[in-house]
Write a protein that holds these residues in place. Sequence first.
Motif, mmCIF file in Angstrom:
data_model
loop_
_atom_site.group_PDB
_atom_site.id
_atom_site.type_symbol
_atom_site.label_atom_id
_atom_site.label_comp_id
_atom_site.label_asym_id
_atom_site.label_seq_id
_atom_site.Cartn_x
_atom_site.Cartn_y
_atom_site.Cartn_z
ATOM 1 N N ALA A 73 0.809 -1.214 0.000
ATOM 2 C CA ALA A 73 0.000 0.000 0.000
ATOM 3 C C ALA A 73 0.842 1.264 0.000
ATOM 4 O O ALA A 73 0.450 2.276 -0.608
ATOM 5 N N ALA A 74 2.004 1.235 0.663
ATOM 6 C CA ALA A 74 2.728 2.474 0.937
ATOM 7 C C ALA A 74 3.917 2.739 0.029
ATOM 8 O O ALA A 74 4.349 3.891 -0.088
ATOM 9 N N ALA A 75 4.482 1.712 -0.604
ATOM 10 C CA ALA A 75 5.748 1.903 -1.328
ATOM 11 C C ALA A 75 5.628 2.895 -2.476
ATOM 12 O O ALA A 75 6.617 3.537 -2.858
ATOM 13 N N GLY A 76 4.420 3.035 -3.035
ATOM 14 C CA GLY A 76 4.231 3.959 -4.144
ATOM 15 C C GLY A 76 3.924 5.383 -3.731
ATOM 16 O O GLY A 76 3.766 6.263 -4.589
ATOM 17 N N ASP A 77 3.852 5.652 -2.422
ATOM 18 C CA ASP A 77 3.522 6.985 -1.915
ATOM 19 C C ASP A 77 4.802 7.679 -1.473
ATOM 20 O O ASP A 77 5.396 7.315 -0.446
ATOM 21 N N PRO A 78 5.254 8.697 -2.207
ATOM 22 C CA PRO A 78 6.526 9.340 -1.865
ATOM 23 C C PRO A 78 6.484 10.111 -0.557
ATOM 24 O O PRO A 78 7.536 10.508 -0.036
ATOM 25 N N GLU A 79 5.274 10.313 -0.008
ATOM 26 C CA GLU A 79 5.151 11.043 1.250
ATOM 27 C C GLU A 79 5.259 10.119 2.456
ATOM 28 O O GLU A 79 5.281 10.600 3.589
ATOM 29 N N ARG A 80 5.302 8.806 2.224
ATOM 30 C CA ARG A 80 5.374 7.861 3.331
ATOM 31 C C ARG A 80 6.733 7.149 3.328
ATOM 32 O O ARG A 80 7.339 6.937 2.273
ATOM 33 N N TYR A 81 7.195 6.787 4.483
ATOM 34 C CA TYR A 81 8.471 6.074 4.643
ATOM 35 C C TYR A 81 9.588 6.788 3.887
ATOM 36 O O TYR A 81 10.312 6.188 3.088
ATOM 37 N N VAL A 82 9.717 8.071 4.153
ATOM 38 C CA VAL A 82 10.715 8.887 3.466
ATOM 39 C C VAL A 82 12.100 8.585 4.043
ATOM 40 O O VAL A 82 12.303 8.604 5.256
ATOM 41 N N VAL A 83 13.033 8.278 3.158
ATOM 42 C CA VAL A 83 14.412 7.996 3.552
ATOM 43 C C VAL A 83 15.333 8.870 2.700
ATOM 44 O O VAL A 83 15.262 8.820 1.467
ATOM 45 N N ASP A 84 16.169 9.668 3.362
ATOM 46 C CA ASP A 84 17.107 10.499 2.612
ATOM 47 C C ASP A 84 18.013 9.621 1.759
ATOM 48 O O ASP A 84 18.663 8.696 2.262
ATOM 49 N N GLY A 85 18.039 9.889 0.468
ATOM 50 C CA GLY A 85 18.871 9.118 -0.439
ATOM 51 C C GLY A 85 18.313 7.757 -0.777
ATOM 52 O O GLY A 85 18.982 6.964 -1.448
ATOM 53 N N GLY A 86 17.092 7.462 -0.326
ATOM 54 C CA GLY A 86 16.486 6.175 -0.606
ATOM 55 C C GLY A 86 15.966 6.071 -2.029
ATOM 56 O O GLY A 86 15.937 7.057 -2.779
ATOM 57 N N ALA A 87 15.582 4.882 -2.410
ATOM 58 C CA ALA A 87 15.063 4.650 -3.756
ATOM 59 C C ALA A 87 13.746 5.397 -3.937
ATOM 60 O O ALA A 87 12.997 5.601 -2.970
ATOM 61 N N PRO A 88 13.423 5.801 -5.160
ATOM 62 C CA PRO A 88 12.156 6.494 -5.392
ATOM 63 C C PRO A 88 10.961 5.565 -5.197
ATOM 64 O O PRO A 88 11.102 4.341 -5.201
ATOM 65 N N ALA A 89 9.807 6.171 -5.018
ATOM 66 C CA ALA A 89 8.577 5.402 -4.804
ATOM 67 C C ALA A 89 8.341 4.436 -5.959
ATOM 68 O O ALA A 89 8.673 4.721 -7.113
ATOM 69 N N TRP A 90 7.771 3.280 -5.619
ATOM 70 C CA TRP A 90 7.424 2.257 -6.614
ATOM 71 C C TRP A 90 6.094 1.625 -6.236
ATOM 72 O O TRP A 90 5.898 1.247 -5.078
#
Length: 311
Positions: free
Chosen positions: A168-185
Motif C-alpha cells: 500500500a505504501a511503497a508507491g507513496d513518496p510522502e510515506r516512509y521517506v528515507v534520505d537518499g532512498g530509492a524512489p517510490a514504486w
Amino acid sequence: MAEQAPAAPTTAGGDPLRLMAVHAHPDDESSKGAATTARYAAEGVEVLVVTCTGGERGDILNPSFGEAPGTPEEMAALRRDEMAAAAAALGVRQHWLGFVDSGLPEGDPLPPLPEGCFGLVPLEEAAAPLVELVREFRPHVITTYDPSGGYPHPDHIKCHDVSFEAFAAAGDPERYVVDGGAPAWTPSKLYYNHDFSMNRIRAVHEACVAAGIESPFGEWVERREAREIPEREVTTRIEIAGFTDQRDAALRAHATQIDPAGFFFAIPRDFELEVWPWEEYELAESRVRVDRADGEYETDLFAGLRPGDAA
C-alpha cells in the motif's frame, strides 16, 4: 553456433518482470509457492525471496538431524546456510529483513512473546525495511500470507501485515521517506499463498485413499475440520509440473526443519501431480485490469501485465 537464451519476459512497456515472495522464516519459501518461484525464475523473471526473521527460535523438526545448535545465534547461522542452499535450488535471489524470530507460543493461557521479537515490533518500524526493498527491487507482483498468516504463528501474521503495508505504501513518496532512498514504486498485484488449503489437502487425501496409497493427511483433515478454519477464495492456479524437483531440493536444504523421510515427501510425485498439479493463490489486490470469467482461474501471476494483455 550456440543457441541464444530466450529474452527475459517483460511488461507491455518493456520492463523485465519482477516477483517478490515475502516469508516469515527460512524454510517457508520452500513449503509455500516454491515451485511457482522456480518456474518463474526458469522463465527469466527476476525473483526475490524476502525472509523476515532468522528462524532463531525454530525447533529441530528433523529427527535424523542430530545435535541441535546450542544458542539462538548458532541456530540463525545454520539456518542462513540452509537458506542459501534452498535459494540456489530454486534459482532465486534472497534477502533477509533482519528481524528476530518470535517463536510459536504454546500453552493456555499463551505466554507473552519474547522481548524484541518480530511479532512485537510496531508496524511502521517493521514495514520500513520492506518498503525500502520494494522501492529498490521494484516488483510487479508480491506474494505473501493471508491476514490469518495461514496459521496462528505471530511471525506469519506480522509477515502479512508488513507485506500489505508495503504494497500500500511503497508507491507513496510522502510515506516512509528515507534520505537518499530509492524512489517510490507501486507494485501492481498482491497475492496470498494457499498451499495448505483444506480443498487441496482433502482432494489429495481422498485420492490416496481411493488408490490404496497411505495418506499423510488423515489426522490433519480431521484436526483442521475440527478447528473450522474458513476456506478462502482461490483466484489463481499456477501449474508446477517440471518444477517439483527444485521445490523438493529446496525443502531438503532446510535440514533442521524438514525430515527427508517425512510428511512433505510421503506421496509419489507423479501421483500428486495427477491429482493436484498446481500451486494456488488468492488475488488480494490488483492495480491492473484482470479479465477472469466467473468460475475460471488465472494461470499467471503476471496476468494483465504482459504485452498483449488488457491495459
